[in-house]
Each structure stands twice: as C-alpha cells, then as structure tokens.
Write a protein that holds these residues in place. Structure first.
Motif, short mmCIF file in Angstrom:
data_model
loop_
_atom_site.label_atom_id
_atom_site.label_comp_id
_atom_site.label_asym_id
_atom_site.label_seq_id
_atom_site.Cartn_x
_atom_site.Cartn_y
_atom_site.Cartn_z
N THR A 297 -5.61 0.74 9.67
CA THR A 297 -4.72 1.84 10.04
C THR A 297 -3.52 1.79 9.10
N LEU A 298 -3.08 2.96 8.64
CA LEU A 298 -2.14 3.05 7.53
C LEU A 298 -0.69 3.11 7.95
N VAL A 299 -0.35 2.56 9.10
CA VAL A 299 1.04 2.42 9.52
C VAL A 299 1.32 0.93 9.68
N ARG A 300 2.33 0.45 8.98
CA ARG A 300 2.68 -0.97 9.05
C ARG A 300 3.30 -1.29 10.41
N GLU A 301 3.31 -2.56 10.72
CA GLU A 301 3.87 -2.99 12.00
C GLU A 301 5.38 -2.77 12.07
N GLU B 134 5.20 -7.88 7.84
CA GLU B 134 4.73 -6.96 8.88
C GLU B 134 3.96 -5.81 8.22
N GLY B 135 2.74 -6.10 7.84
CA GLY B 135 1.94 -5.14 7.10
C GLY B 135 0.98 -4.36 7.97
N LEU B 136 -0.17 -4.00 7.38
CA LEU B 136 -1.16 -3.17 8.07
C LEU B 136 -2.07 -4.03 8.93
N ARG B 137 -2.69 -3.37 9.88
CA ARG B 137 -3.71 -4.02 10.70
C ARG B 137 -5.09 -3.55 10.23
N TRP B 138 -6.02 -4.49 10.12
CA TRP B 138 -7.34 -4.17 9.59
C TRP B 138 -8.35 -5.16 10.14
N VAL B 139 -9.61 -4.78 10.10
CA VAL B 139 -10.71 -5.65 10.50
C VAL B 139 -11.86 -5.44 9.53
N VAL B 140 -12.71 -6.46 9.42
CA VAL B 140 -13.91 -6.40 8.59
C VAL B 140 -15.11 -6.55 9.50
N VAL B 141 -16.01 -5.57 9.46
CA VAL B 141 -17.20 -5.55 10.31
C VAL B 141 -18.43 -5.77 9.44
N ARG B 142 -19.26 -6.73 9.87
CA ARG B 142 -20.52 -6.97 9.15
C ARG B 142 -21.69 -6.67 10.08
N HIS B 143 -22.64 -5.88 9.58
CA HIS B 143 -23.84 -5.61 10.39
C HIS B 143 -25.08 -5.65 9.51
N ILE C 133 4.92 3.91 6.74
CA ILE C 133 3.58 4.41 6.42
C ILE C 133 3.17 3.90 5.04
N SER C 134 1.96 3.39 4.94
CA SER C 134 1.41 2.97 3.66
C SER C 134 0.40 4.02 3.22
N TRP C 135 0.72 4.79 2.19
CA TRP C 135 -0.14 5.89 1.79
C TRP C 135 -1.32 5.43 0.93
N LEU C 136 -1.28 4.23 0.39
CA LEU C 136 -2.36 3.70 -0.46
C LEU C 136 -2.78 4.71 -1.52
N ARG C 137 -1.83 5.13 -2.30
CA ARG C 137 -2.12 6.08 -3.37
C ARG C 137 -3.01 5.43 -4.43
N ASN C 138 -3.85 6.23 -5.05
CA ASN C 138 -4.81 5.75 -6.07
C ASN C 138 -5.66 4.61 -5.51
N ASP C 139 -6.06 4.75 -4.25
CA ASP C 139 -6.79 3.65 -3.63
C ASP C 139 -8.16 3.43 -4.25
N TYR C 140 -8.81 4.50 -4.71
CA TYR C 140 -10.15 4.30 -5.26
C TYR C 140 -10.15 3.45 -6.52
N PRO C 141 -9.40 3.79 -7.59
CA PRO C 141 -9.43 2.92 -8.77
C PRO C 141 -8.91 1.52 -8.49
N ILE D 60 5.38 5.20 16.14
CA ILE D 60 6.23 6.06 15.32
C ILE D 60 6.10 7.51 15.78
N GLU D 61 7.12 8.30 15.47
CA GLU D 61 7.16 9.68 15.97
C GLU D 61 6.19 10.59 15.23
N ARG D 62 6.11 10.44 13.92
CA ARG D 62 5.28 11.35 13.12
C ARG D 62 4.28 10.56 12.28
N PRO D 63 3.22 10.12 12.91
CA PRO D 63 2.20 9.39 12.14
C PRO D 63 1.44 10.35 11.23
N PRO D 64 0.83 9.85 10.17
CA PRO D 64 0.01 10.73 9.32
C PRO D 64 -1.18 11.26 10.09
N LYS D 65 -1.64 12.45 9.73
CA LYS D 65 -2.77 13.04 10.45
C LYS D 65 -4.04 12.22 10.27
#
Length: 478
Positions: A140-144, A121-130, A148-156, A72-77
């Motif tokens: 990453t917050l850009v869908r395929e 065509e959603g987000l790409r993510w991985v789960v790391v266990r150590h 852009i998925s801003w995930l507002r109110n993500d904490y609650p 995309i041309e203007r990804p979120p910072k």
C-alpha cells in the motif's frame, strides 16, 4: 528472472483473495506469506486463517495493510501496488526455499524504496508465494507516517533491481535494465500507411536517417539547413514568438509523404530523435570546424580517410582510458564517432540504405546518451567532427585507393565500437553494449569481405526486410 509491474488497484482484499484463490487455471497451490514489512511481526500471525467454513479470513491482514491509508484524509485513488517476480524458464529446475524467495523479494524492494528498515516509518507490504517459480508482492502506497509514496518510474526501477538480484543469486537475467535511449517507435498508422504504399521503411525512419547524414556533414546551423534542402527534403523553420528573426526549431517532410488533403506530413527534429532537436544540434556545432571546402580528388579523399582513421584510433584509446574515470569525456567522443561512421556510410553508399548505413544506425544506438542528452565538447570530439565533415566534403568513394582507405577506417571504427562496448558495460547500459558489439562485428565483416571491387557499393541486392503488413500495437498503458 523477470519482474512485472501490474496496474495499480483500489482494493487490497480483492487482490489477496485472488492470490490465495485457485487462480484462473488452478495454478495457485499452497499459497502462503514468505516475507512482510519490518515490524509486521511473525508471518504465521499474519497468515489469513481458515475458518470453520473452509474459507480464509483476510480481515486482519487487510486491516494492517490499509491502516496507514485509512489514517489520512485524502488517500490516492489507486493505492495498491502489485508486482510479481518470476524465474526464467532455464532456472525453473532450481527450487528455492520460502526464506530465499523472501530474501530476494526484500532485496528488490529495498532497491526501489518499498522496503525500509524497522526504524523508518515506510510502506507496508507482503510477499505471497503460491508456486515454485514466482512470488507476488502487494504493497500500500501510504507510509506509516502519513506521507504518500508515488513510486514514480516504478517499472524501469523494478526491472533494474530484479536484474541485480538475479546477478547476485546466479540466475538468468531475462531483461536488462532500460537505458532510455530508444527512439520513438512508428505508430501503427505510420506502419500501415507505409505497408499500403510498398515502402520498406516509414517516413519517420527515412527522415531520421537523412537528417543524421546532414548533421554529420554540417559545421554550422546554416550549412545543416542547406544540406537538408539539398537532400530533397522539405524544411520548415519555427521562429521565436518573442525574438524577431530567431529560429527555435525545425521540421522536415518527404515530398511524397502527403495527407489525404495533399499536405506534407512534417516531423519536428525532436520527434525524429531526442538528440536531433535544434538546441541539441547547436551544442554539437559549437566547434571550431572550418567551413572552407578543400580541393577534392582521389588522393585528397584517400588522405582524408587516413586522417580520420588516425583520429579514430586515438579516440578508441581515449574511450577505454576514461570509461570509469571520466565517462562524460568518453561519451563526447562516442557521439562524435557516430557522426563519422554516418559520414562514411554516405561516402560509400550515398542515399541508399545499404549494409554500412544499417551498421551506422546500430552504432548510433550504442553511442547516444540517455534521453538524447548532448555532453560538452572535448578536443577529441572536435577532431572527430572535423573528420566527419571532411569525409562528406570529399564526396563518393571512386577507386581502389580510397576504397582501401575506407575499409581501413571501418576496421578502426570496429575497434572504437569495442571500446564503446567497454564503456557501456562500465555504465551498466547493457542494451547499448549489445548494440556496440553488433556494430563492431558487422564492421569487421564488411571490411573483411574478399574481392571488394574498386568503387563498388556495400549495398546488397534488396532482401525481404521485416514486414510492415502486420504492425504491432504500441502499449500505451505505461
């Protein structure tokens, strides 16, 4: 189980290198992927390979995760979303397989909208266990599809989803989902100022308590303002800039709370509590309560308290019956019951902040709605508010008869608090359910206190309260 949402970042590669590295205290052992987005392929093929130099090569995994961002041309910072899921100390003796951790993380991500089915065509993510007791999630917050998925109110949302996962897997639920009913906490400056002046509570807390007492005894806006002035508070009204003579808000101050220039420090009603803003108070007063002052005597006071107890019992039954079928109706009764308990505390203790006043504050936490919302009136809430005002008009408790009637009303309010706990459990607002349970227990303890003398106050000898000498700083990062 508890989740932590970390600050968003700019570089996937740097975060992955940290997660696969030794950690700050050599706590990262055997790092590996345990889950990834649908369509990512085999986890072994995604795993960063170890080169001949003994270092991991993250280029392929980073490229796959960042591919939608680069298109995309203007990804979120700050497009890198990072959270971690950790077992509570009581559950760390249990060992879960990589597959189970992957399932738990996927369920949590599905609830908050990060994980989507393969045909979305959603987000790409991985789960790391150590480690044995936690995992990290990187997305990453850009869908395929380029959105852009801003995930507002993500904490609650993350806390609530983690709570559900812990419940399904039989784990200790360390943090209940936020119910968004808490008051604004006093700032560090307010706490320090109160400590320097030897005050047991901040001006904001004292004003909130006194304004609630005025609300409980008022039937109209004019009567409310008169009661605020009668309580010794400074009142400033805000007039409309478009409609002449129309009042749009108010602010209150303590006469002794002054700035360095000697000016009173005013707090708007909405700054004291969301439901004390003038428009929401007007919704409370949209009732047919009489403004006539009845004749006052001990017999009339006892009769008024007995009538309030009767209405309280009926309200408790109604809250239990409508908790699932009509929660808005139950909420209206609960909020009006909070005013009744505040009025009773004023009748027994006056302006002093005694035990019953503290219980009323706890009950208020259990009764208020999300973000100070005020639901529509019902016949039961009309009755409760009429009883609240009547109890205030009857004046202070002064003898055996009215004290016994007050104690009986406390027991009925305890039963209503039990019904309120049932309502909050039905709504999954667990912080408020705990507050209702605490209020019910405290009301029973006060009502069962043996040897209560006639006309005595429930205010105990002042004890050392929470110290304001070392205030905690409020986390403003969220």
């Amino acid at each position: 189980m508890i989740s932590r949402v970390h600050p968003r970042g700019r570089r996937v590669a740097g975060l992955l290198r940290y997660l696969y590295g030794p950690g700050r205290r050599e706590e990262h052992r055997n790092p590996r992927l345990v889950a990834a987005w649908d369509g990512a392929g085999d986890l072994q093929s995604l795993e960063p390979r170890i080169t001949a130099a003994g270092k991991r090569d993250f280029r392929r995994l980073v490229t796959l995760l960042e591919e939608p961002v680069r298109r995309i041309e203007r990804p979120p910072k700050r497009y890198v979303w990072h959270t971690s899921m950790r077992l509570a100390p009581e559950d760390r003796a249990r060992t879960f397989s990589d597959e189970t951790w992957g399932h738990m993380a996927r369920e949590m991500l599905r609830e908050i909208g990060v994980a989507t089915p393969a045909d979305d065509e959603g987000l790409r993510w991985v789960v790391v266990r150590h480690g044995d007791d936690h995992v990290h999630i990187v997305a990453t917050l850009v869908r395929e599809d380029g959105r852009i998925s801003w995930l507002r109110n993500d904490y609650p949302r993350t806390v609530a989803a983690t709570y559900d996962v812990a419940r399904r897997y039989g784990l200790r639920r360390a943090v209940a989902p936020a119910d968004r009913t808490a008051h604004r906490r006093p700032s560090a400056a307010e706490l320090n100022k109160s400590a320097r002046r030897g005050r047991r509570e901040t001006p904001r807390d004292e004003l909130r308590r006194r304004v609630r007492m005025a609300v409980a005894g008022a039937a109209t806006e004019t009567e409310f303002f008169d009661r605020v002035r009668g309580a010794g508070l400074l009142l400033r009204l805000r007039n409309s800039t478009t409609a002449s003579g129309q009042v749009t808000g108010y602010a209150v101050a303590l006469p002794a709370d002054l700035t360095a220039d000697g000016m009173p420090v005013y707090y708007g009603g909405g700054k004291l509590a969301a439901d004390l803003a003038l428009p929401k108070l007007r919704r409370r007063w949209a009732s047919p309560a009489s403004t006539d002052v009845p004749p006052v005597g001990r017999a009339e006071r006892t009769a008024a308290l007995a009538d309030a107890a009767r209405v309280t019992r009926a309200a408790a039954d109604e809250i239990r019956q409508t908790a699932y079928a009509d929660p808005a109706r139950a909420q209206a009764a609960a909020l009006a019951a909070s005013d009744l308990l505040t009025a009773l505390a004023y009748t027994v203790e006056g302006d002093r902040r005694g035990n019953l006043t503290r219980v009323a504050e706890t009950f208020d936490k259990a009764a208020r709605d999300i973000r100070g919302r005020v639901v529509g009136h019902t016949g039961r809430s009309y009755e409760l508010r009429a009883m609240s005002r009547l109890v205030v008009l009857m004046g202070r408790v002064s003898g055996d008869g009215d004290m016994l009637a007050a104690l009986a009303l406390m027991m009925d309010l305890a039963r209503l608090a039990d019904a309120l706990e049932h309502l909050r459990h039905a709504q999954r607002r667990l912080h408020q359910a705990q507050a209702a349970r605490s209020a019910a227990a405290a009301l029973r303890e006060l009502a069962d206190r043996p040897g209560m003398p006639a006309g005595s106050s429930l205010t105990p000898t002042p004890a050392t309260g929470p110290s304001m000498a070392t205030p905690r700083r409020t986390d403003l990062s969220r």
